[in-house]
Design a protein around this motif. Structure first.
Motif, mmCIF file in Angstrom:
data_model
loop_
_atom_site.group_PDB
_atom_site.id
_atom_site.type_symbol
_atom_site.label_atom_id
_atom_site.label_comp_id
_atom_site.label_asym_id
_atom_site.label_seq_id
_atom_site.Cartn_x
_atom_site.Cartn_y
_atom_site.Cartn_z
ATOM 1 N N TRP A 81 33.767 10.719 -13.814
ATOM 2 C CA TRP A 81 33.004 11.942 -14.076
ATOM 3 C C TRP A 81 32.051 12.244 -12.922
ATOM 4 N N THR A 82 31.501 11.198 -12.328
ATOM 5 C CA THR A 82 30.615 11.389 -11.179
ATOM 6 C C THR A 82 31.396 11.948 -9.998
ATOM 7 N N HIS A 85 32.103 15.541 -10.700
ATOM 8 C CA HIS A 85 30.903 16.359 -10.471
ATOM 9 C C HIS A 85 30.695 16.609 -8.978
ATOM 10 N N LYS A 86 30.979 15.610 -8.159
ATOM 11 C CA LYS A 86 30.845 15.805 -6.711
ATOM 12 C C LYS A 86 31.802 16.894 -6.234
ATOM 13 N N ARG A 89 30.324 20.216 -7.295
ATOM 14 C CA ARG A 89 29.212 20.581 -6.411
ATOM 15 C C ARG A 89 29.726 21.044 -5.056
ATOM 16 N N TYR A 154 23.873 17.273 -13.084
ATOM 17 C CA TYR A 154 24.968 16.509 -13.688
ATOM 18 C C TYR A 154 25.075 16.761 -15.193
ATOM 19 N N GLU A 155 23.963 16.737 -15.911
ATOM 20 C CA GLU A 155 24.012 16.904 -17.373
ATOM 21 C C GLU A 155 24.549 18.277 -17.755
#
Length: 167
Positions: A81-82, A85-86, A89, A154-155
């Motif tokens: 998930w991180t 997210h990158k 972004r 992120y949230e």
């Protein structure tokens, strides 16, 4: 001073532009746009509302949403998930670069201008217009910054992805 960034027109940018041919839930930037309408700040948010960019983000969310259907009983989040997210972004960052190129503004120039506006907003009454913005009010500056940087949160991203996974 809080003057809008100037237009820099170097040959490299013009050549690149010549070669190039010159509010959904997945795109969280619309908040803050209403207050920016008709001001020097509008193009920076408007660029995130372009149809092609919205479609790109929506396709990304649809494609990656199944990864967010995973249940994590301990409340943790998979490392994937991180990474996702990158990528998300990075899409917004690339769009900002496109917006800046179209306005012939350097990123450092924008950051310097926004920093000056932050300083001006801190020293003005809420209903006072920020200098060099064409009427943008001091009280709306924080909302504008939140809208411009929403993809970094992120949230918020996880909520968007959970919503898409549930659909």
């Amino acid at each position: 001073s809080a003057r809008p960034p100037g237009r820099r027109a170097d040959a490299r940018k013009r050549a690149a532009m010549d070669r190039a041919g010159g509010g959904t839930a997945t795109v969280p930037q619309p908040r803050g746009l209403l207050q920016a309408l008709g001001t020097q700040l509008e193009p920076f948010l408007r660029g995130f509302q372009e149809h092609e960019f919205q479609q790109e983000v929506e396709a990304f969310v649809r494609q990656r949403a199944p990864e967010f259907a995973v249940v994590c009983p301990d409340g943790s989040h998979p490392i994937q998930w991180t990474y996702c997210h990158k990528e998300y972004r990075d899409m917004f960052d690339a769009q900002l670069d496109t917006i800046l190129e179209g306005l012939e503004v350097e990123r450092d120039e924008l950051l310097e201008w926004l920093t000056a506006l932050r300083g001006a907003a801190d020293g003005l009454e809420d209903d006072a217009p920020l200098p060099g913005t064409g009427g943008f009010l001091s009280k709306d500056f924080n909302g504008f910054i939140r809208a411009l940087t929403a993809s970094e949160e992120y949230e918020l991203f996880v909520r968007v992805m959970f919503q898409a996974a549930a659909e």
